[in-house]
Design an enzyme around this catalytic site. Structure first.
Site, PDB file in Angstrom:
ATOM      1  N   ASP A 178       3.959  -4.447   3.253  1.00 54.62           N
ATOM      2  CA  ASP A 178       5.408  -4.568   3.096  1.00 54.62           C
ATOM      3  C   ASP A 178       5.853  -6.019   3.296  1.00 54.62           C
ATOM      4  OD1 ASP A 178       4.776  -4.519   5.811  1.00 54.62           O
ATOM      5  OD2 ASP A 178       6.467  -3.261   6.383  1.00 54.62           O
ATOM      6  N   HIS A 190       0.831  -1.196   0.000  1.00 55.50           N
ATOM      7  CA  HIS A 190       0.000   0.000   0.000  1.00 55.50           C
ATOM      8  C   HIS A 190       0.877   1.263   0.000  1.00 55.50           C
ATOM      9  CE1 HIS A 190       1.152   0.579   4.174  1.00 55.50           C
ATOM     10  NE2 HIS A 190       0.842  -0.698   4.393  1.00 55.50           N
TER      11      HIS A 190
END
Length: 449
Positions: A328, A38
């Site tokens: 991540d 994101h």
């Protein structure tokens, strides 16, 4: 006559019909899987003494973990880059996808959390939602006042966040927690934790914020400080007089190493309870995602070249682009599985905002074998870099699909992941105990006959 013919051809290509094969010499592009992080967000939580608590974050609906306007723009920009790489346009690297959204060619999956869902929407806006992309009012979106011109809404699919073992590396998984607790008892992790350099950083931070940390929760501090430097840098340094760039970098270095240990990256093989702890950690973290991708590629290959006529071939034959909008750690899971996590370690030990890894499936039209190409987008503003040659067993931009298949096979869990996550020492002992009871009962019953 020519003008009509040109329009007909352009319309067919725009809507996915008759797009010519994408070739690079003898290689033909068949499918793309992309995993992205994101964009920029607010902290998901913070330490108790932090002057910037939840009410300090008002963007994106307000509160913890929300995508910021900057994060939305980062994915808008990435979507445009992906369009320039894969969508049928004048300047595209590969004229692979139709220039106007065709639901048969793509599937977007997001973890069930606001920042990844909004990132996916922002990315699709950049890829298919601009006014000059060729979509038609009344066909691709409403021809109505108030509707943004060119905005084509694209479905974003999701699943329960806590049980999403493919996209959410922190899903509910007792086995992962059990393995991590074992890892922390290993000599390597204990020696590292107790070393003067590491213990001094942790002890100093504990004293400054008056809060103790488990290793798995240590990330909270550097994560919050990273974001606060973006939005409140001057105030941060005034209110937290202990904050310095040097000390922050020390905290980040400690957190980077924790991150590596959590993914089973040790200096040498750690064996405990007759298990390779590093491999077992990697199985529960990277295994489900890698096998999900490889299984889909294999299905595509079987349906196209293997003569399979299964019912799901109709769907997979049209599918060209599969997205995982995630975190991540999800991107990191791919890099670690392929042994190239070092490319995420500098400048941080984790992929940055809007980092993306693209696994391209190619078919060699001469030897009729499958290959893949790995492409990495490190952060917003960067171009795509081909990383295939960095993978062990790969010597160039294209690598035999067998290498990827073997990676997935090595990381495949012994049972489906929702069941495998429940297998721990206690559950194994319980299973053995129950089996012993049944055996004992059978023996007693036999001799009582």
């Amino acid at each position: 006559m020519f003008r009509v013919l040109f329009f007909t051809i352009a319309w067919s290509w725009a809507y996915g019909a008759n797009i010519p094969p994408v070739r690079d010499g003898v290689m033909e592009l068949k499918m793309v899987h992309i995993v992205w992080r994101h964009g920029d967000r607010s902290p998901t939580t913070t330490f108790k003494a932090d002057p910037f608590q939840e009410d300090a974050w008002t963007f994106g609906g307000g509160g913890w973990g929300q995508l910021s306007p900057m994060g939305m723009y980062q994915h808008l920009a990435l979507g445009k880059k992906l369009r320039n790489r894969y969508v049928y346009t004048v300047n595209s690297t590969y004229n692979f996808l139709p220039s106007v959204y065709d639901q048969k060619t793509m599937y977007v999956r997001s973890t069930g959390i606001n920042r990844t869902l909004v990132s996916a929407t922002s990315n699709m806006l950049g890829m298919y939602g601009q006014d000059d992309y060729g979509s038609t009012a009344g066909t691709d979106y409403p021809d109505a006042k108030g509707w943004p011109r060119g905005f084509v809404p694209i479905p974003i699919h999701t699943v329960d966040y806590d049980s999403d073992h493919i996209g959410n590396m922190d899903s509910n998984c007792p086995r992962r927690e059990w393995l991590w607790n074992l890892a922390q008892q290993s000599d390597e992790v204990k020696n590292w934790r107790n070393s003067a350099a590491v213990s001094s950083v942790i002890d100093k931070l504990t004293s400054l914020v008056n809060e103790t940390w488990s290793l798995e929760d240590f990330w909270i501090v550097p994560d919050a400080l990273f974001i606060e430097q973006i939005y409140y840098n001057e105030t941060l340094r005034k209110k937290n007089l202990w904050f310095t760039d040097d000390f922050y970098n020390q905290i980040v270095a400690v957190n980077d190493q924790i991150y590596m240990y959590e993914y089973g990256i040790f200096n040498k093989t750690v064996t405990m309870q007759n298990m390779n702890i590093g491999l077992e950690l990697l199985k529960v973290r990277s295994g489900p995602l890698m096998n999900d991708m490889v299984d889909r590629i294999n299905r595509k290959s079987d349906c196209t070249y293997g003569g399979s006529k299964a019912d799901d071939c109709n769907w997979i034959n049209g599918l060209k682009y599969f997205v995982y909008s995630a975190h991540d750690e999800t991107v990191y899971a791919v890099l670690v599985a392929l042994g190239i996590e070092r490319f995420a370690i500098i400048p941080h030990g984790y992929p940055l905002y809007s980092a993306a890894v693209s696994v391209e499936y190619w078919r060699n039209t001469t030897d009729n074998n499958d290959y893949f190409k790995l492409v990495y987008h490190k952060q917003s503003g960067d171009d795509f870099s081909v990383m295939t040659s960095e993978i062990e067993g790969c010597g160039g931009d294209y690598c035999s699909m067998d290498v990827l298949i073997q990676v997935a096979k090595r990381l495949k869990t012994d049972q489906p992941i929702d069941q495998w996550c429940l297998v721990t020492e206690s559950s194994s002992t319980h299973s053995i105990s129950i089996s012993f009871v049944f055996i004992l009962a059978a023996i007693i019953n036999y001799f009582s006959l």
